[in-house]
Design a protein around this motif. Structure first.
Motif, PDB file in Angstrom:
ATOM      1  N   GLU A  11       6.351  -5.477   6.678  1.00 30.28           N
ATOM      2  CA  GLU A  11       6.151  -4.038   6.647  1.00 30.28           C
ATOM      3  C   GLU A  11       7.434  -3.345   6.168  1.00 30.28           C
ATOM      4  O   GLU A  11       8.536  -3.739   6.565  1.00 30.28           O
ATOM      5  CB  GLU A  11       5.755  -3.523   8.022  1.00 30.28           C
ATOM      6  CG  GLU A  11       4.338  -3.879   8.410  1.00 30.28           C
ATOM      7  CD  GLU A  11       3.324  -3.331   7.415  1.00 30.28           C
ATOM      8  OE1 GLU A  11       3.252  -2.091   7.251  1.00 30.28           O
ATOM      9  OE2 GLU A  11       2.602  -4.134   6.794  1.00 30.28           O
ATOM     10  N   LEU A  13       9.180  -0.612   6.797  1.00 23.01           N
ATOM     11  CA  LEU A  13      10.184  -0.164   7.762  1.00 23.01           C
ATOM     12  C   LEU A  13      10.921  -1.323   8.414  1.00 23.01           C
ATOM     13  O   LEU A  13      12.059  -1.174   8.851  1.00 23.01           O
ATOM     14  CB  LEU A  13       9.533   0.710   8.836  1.00 23.01           C
ATOM     15  CG  LEU A  13       9.468   2.207   8.558  1.00 23.01           C
ATOM     16  CD1 LEU A  13       8.747   2.936   9.683  1.00 23.01           C
ATOM     17  CD2 LEU A  13      10.856   2.803   8.354  1.00 23.01           C
ATOM     18  N   SER A 301      15.960   7.603   3.004  1.00 24.75           N
ATOM     19  CA  SER A 301      14.638   7.618   3.643  1.00 24.75           C
ATOM     20  C   SER A 301      13.588   6.838   2.857  1.00 24.75           C
ATOM     21  O   SER A 301      12.386   6.981   3.113  1.00 24.75           O
ATOM     22  CB  SER A 301      14.165   9.063   3.822  1.00 24.75           C
ATOM     23  OG  SER A 301      15.027   9.786   4.669  1.00 24.75           O
ATOM     24  N   GLU A 304      11.077   4.703   4.935  1.00 26.24           N
ATOM     25  CA  GLU A 304      10.111   5.574   5.605  1.00 26.24           C
ATOM     26  C   GLU A 304       9.051   6.044   4.622  1.00 26.24           C
ATOM     27  O   GLU A 304       7.853   6.101   4.938  1.00 26.24           O
ATOM     28  CB  GLU A 304      10.831   6.774   6.212  1.00 26.24           C
ATOM     29  CG  GLU A 304       9.904   7.827   6.796  1.00 26.24           C
ATOM     30  CD  GLU A 304      10.614   9.146   7.079  1.00 26.24           C
ATOM     31  OE1 GLU A 304       9.912  10.165   7.233  1.00 26.24           O
ATOM     32  OE2 GLU A 304      11.859   9.165   7.130  1.00 26.24           O
ATOM     33  N   ALA A 305       9.486   6.396   3.405  1.00 27.54           N
ATOM     34  CA  ALA A 305       8.555   6.880   2.392  1.00 27.54           C
ATOM     35  C   ALA A 305       7.536   5.807   2.017  1.00 27.54           C
ATOM     36  O   ALA A 305       6.333   6.081   1.916  1.00 27.54           O
ATOM     37  CB  ALA A 305       9.329   7.334   1.157  1.00 27.54           C
ATOM     38  N   GLN A 307       6.597   3.270   3.806  1.00 28.47           N
ATOM     39  CA  GLN A 307       5.720   3.025   4.950  1.00 28.47           C
ATOM     40  C   GLN A 307       4.649   4.097   5.061  1.00 28.47           C
ATOM     41  O   GLN A 307       3.484   3.800   5.372  1.00 28.47           O
ATOM     42  CB  GLN A 307       6.545   2.973   6.241  1.00 28.47           C
ATOM     43  CG  GLN A 307       5.748   2.470   7.445  1.00 28.47           C
ATOM     44  CD  GLN A 307       5.373   1.009   7.332  1.00 28.47           C
ATOM     45  OE1 GLN A 307       6.240   0.154   7.195  1.00 28.47           O
ATOM     46  NE2 GLN A 307       4.074   0.708   7.360  1.00 28.47           N
ATOM     47  N   ARG A 308       5.007   5.350   4.803  1.00 31.68           N
ATOM     48  CA  ARG A 308       4.027   6.434   4.861  1.00 31.68           C
ATOM     49  C   ARG A 308       2.925   6.227   3.828  1.00 31.68           C
ATOM     50  O   ARG A 308       1.737   6.449   4.110  1.00 31.68           O
ATOM     51  CB  ARG A 308       4.717   7.787   4.657  1.00 31.68           C
ATOM     52  CG  ARG A 308       5.463   8.273   5.891  1.00 31.68           C
ATOM     53  CD  ARG A 308       6.354   9.464   5.609  1.00 31.68           C
ATOM     54  NE  ARG A 308       5.629  10.622   5.103  1.00 31.68           N
ATOM     55  CZ  ARG A 308       6.219  11.774   4.788  1.00 31.68           C
ATOM     56  NH1 ARG A 308       7.530  11.911   4.927  1.00 31.68           N
ATOM     57  NH2 ARG A 308       5.499  12.790   4.343  1.00 31.68           N
ATOM     58  N   VAL A 309       3.296   5.791   2.639  1.00 34.47           N
ATOM     59  CA  VAL A 309       2.296   5.513   1.608  1.00 34.47           C
ATOM     60  C   VAL A 309       1.438   4.317   2.025  1.00 34.47           C
ATOM     61  O   VAL A 309       0.209   4.319   1.860  1.00 34.47           O
ATOM     62  CB  VAL A 309       2.977   5.261   0.255  1.00 34.47           C
ATOM     63  CG1 VAL A 309       1.966   4.753  -0.777  1.00 34.47           C
ATOM     64  CG2 VAL A 309       3.636   6.544  -0.247  1.00 34.47           C
ATOM     65  N   ASP A 311       0.639   3.422   4.938  1.00 35.09           N
ATOM     66  CA  ASP A 311      -0.238   3.806   6.043  1.00 35.09           C
ATOM     67  C   ASP A 311      -1.236   4.892   5.664  1.00 35.09           C
ATOM     68  O   ASP A 311      -1.995   5.372   6.521  1.00 35.09           O
ATOM     69  CB  ASP A 311       0.606   4.287   7.232  1.00 35.09           C
ATOM     70  CG  ASP A 311       1.459   3.179   7.831  1.00 35.09           C
ATOM     71  OD1 ASP A 311       1.129   1.998   7.605  1.00 35.09           O
ATOM     72  OD2 ASP A 311       2.458   3.495   8.510  1.00 35.09           O
ATOM     73  N   LEU A 313      -0.614   8.023   4.749  1.00 30.70           N
ATOM     74  CA  LEU A 313      -0.247   9.305   5.350  1.00 30.70           C
ATOM     75  C   LEU A 313       0.369  10.289   4.355  1.00 30.70           C
ATOM     76  O   LEU A 313       0.880  11.332   4.765  1.00 30.70           O
ATOM     77  CB  LEU A 313       0.749   9.060   6.494  1.00 30.70           C
ATOM     78  CG  LEU A 313       0.241   8.151   7.627  1.00 30.70           C
ATOM     79  CD1 LEU A 313       1.329   7.940   8.664  1.00 30.70           C
ATOM     80  CD2 LEU A 313      -1.015   8.735   8.266  1.00 30.70           C
ATOM     81  N   SER A 314       0.328   9.962   3.089  1.00 33.06           N
ATOM     82  CA  SER A 314       0.964  10.821   2.086  1.00 33.06           C
ATOM     83  C   SER A 314      -0.064  11.705   1.390  1.00 33.06           C
ATOM     84  O   SER A 314      -1.248  11.370   1.300  1.00 33.06           O
ATOM     85  CB  SER A 314       1.687   9.966   1.039  1.00 33.06           C
ATOM     86  OG  SER A 314       0.779   9.070   0.410  1.00 33.06           O
ATOM     87  N   ILE A 318       5.034  10.932  -2.780  1.00 40.18           N
ATOM     88  CA  ILE A 318       6.324  11.079  -2.128  1.00 40.18           C
ATOM     89  C   ILE A 318       7.375  10.630  -3.134  1.00 40.18           C
ATOM     90  O   ILE A 318       7.218   9.582  -3.783  1.00 40.18           O
ATOM     91  CB  ILE A 318       6.420  10.227  -0.849  1.00 40.18           C
ATOM     92  CG1 ILE A 318       5.383  10.685   0.173  1.00 40.18           C
ATOM     93  CG2 ILE A 318       7.825  10.332  -0.245  1.00 40.18           C
ATOM     94  CD1 ILE A 318       5.374   9.874   1.445  1.00 40.18           C
TER      95      ILE A 318
END
Length: 323
Positions: A11, A13, A301, A304-305, A307-309, A311, A313-314, A318
């Protein structure tokens, strides 16, 4: 230089590490060294970090498959270019390499973050809609993941082509983004059945073209609301499920299932990629195309960016900004 490195797969992160003293890459024949001004985060970045992408750079590698950068040496010094960095020296770093033959001028109408998000998503949508599906003015276009990086591009390009666009998204915030992009009908799949909405919006006829970067239930539902002589363009499988289509259903309903692997055009027909970039540049100059940048984050970051994609969540793209 500072660069994010992946020394083991997993993963984002957990396995992406920001290293302060990575050697700056050296440009080989036909390559350009660029200072990264902005790097757009793509779903393939997450897949690559997980070891699930078709391209698997040797460990350790720097992820990041799309950037806007400034050439720092040679005859093209100072030029602002967009393109795909030469792996394993990816875009989440202070410097990266571009293949000179596959690097394109960043449109002047777009800032660094917007320009960094133009290449993969908009090229993919352009080839899907125009070269594969042959979208025509007046047709109905159904776009899945319409608030994502690739889906938002398909919404804008569908509108530019004169199509009626039905956008499918997941959640109220993404629905608001799709409306702002100009979608004619927006469906929140968490609260509505997109199949029923498409049928109602088209008086039972169905969508002429489906843009599907999701797979899974999105593809299955699309086969239930595709029009006579409709075309479903398979772009990816963000849902993690690769559907096994019932070809007898395609035969009985008289629709086509089309695959799109945009990367093949870079090797099999690079002149078409150049032509598409020129068209996208013109559309950006008129304001028709403007990549949806949902967040602009510092280099620190990047994990984090990604990981957001990963998941889901974007909204839009981003973008990781250069220092």
């Amino acid at each position: 230089m500072r660069a994010w490195q992946v020394g083991e797969l997993g993963e984002p992160l957990g396995v992406m590490k920001l290293v302060e003293d990575v050697p700056r890459p050296v440009a080989g024949p036909g390559q350009l060294l660029v200072r990264v001004r902005a790097a757009a985060v793509n779903f393939p970045d997450a897949l690559m970090v997980r070891g699930q992408y078709q391209v698997r750079p040797p460990l350790p590698f720097t992820p990041g498959v799309e950037l806007c950068g400034e050439v720092v040496a040679g005859a093209r010094r100072g030029e602002r270019l967009i393109g795909n960095p030469v792996l394993p020296h990816g875009a989440f770093a202070e410097y990266a390499l571009l293949d000179a033959a596959a690097a394109f001028p960043a449109p002047e109408a777009l800032d660094d973050a917007e320009a960094s998000a133009l290449h993969i998503g908009y090229q993919t949508a352009w080839f899907a809609l125009h070269r594969r599906a042959r979208l025509r003015a007046g047709e109905t276009l159904l776009v899945h993941a319409a608030a994502g990086g690739v889906g938002s591009a398909a919404v804008q390009l569908g509108r530019a082509a004169g199509a009626r666009v039905i956008a499918v998204v997941g959640g109220p915030a993404k629905a608001e983004a799709a409306r702002a992009l100009g979608a004619d009908v927006v469906v929140d799949r968490t609260a509505e059945d997109f199949v029923a909405v498409v049928k109602q919006a088209t008086d039972g006829r169905g969508a002429d073209v489906v843009f599907d970067p999701v797979g899974g239930d999105a593809f299955t539902g699309s086969t239930k609301c595709i029009a006579f002589e409709g075309r479903i363009v398979v772009v990816g499988f963000a849902a993690g499920q690769i559907p096994a289509p019932a070809l007898n259903h395609a035969l009985v309903k008289n629709y086509a299932i089309l695959g799109l692997h945009w990367g093949l055009y870079n090797t099999r027909a690079p002149q078409t990629v150049q032509a598409a970039h020129e068209e996208l540049t013109k559309l950006s100059e008129t304001g028709v195309v403007r990549p949806l940048v949902g967040a602009r984050l510092p280099l620190a970051s990047a994990a984090e960016a990604v990981q957001r994609v990963a998941d889901g969540l974007s909204v839009g793209r981003i973008v990781v900004l250069g220092d």
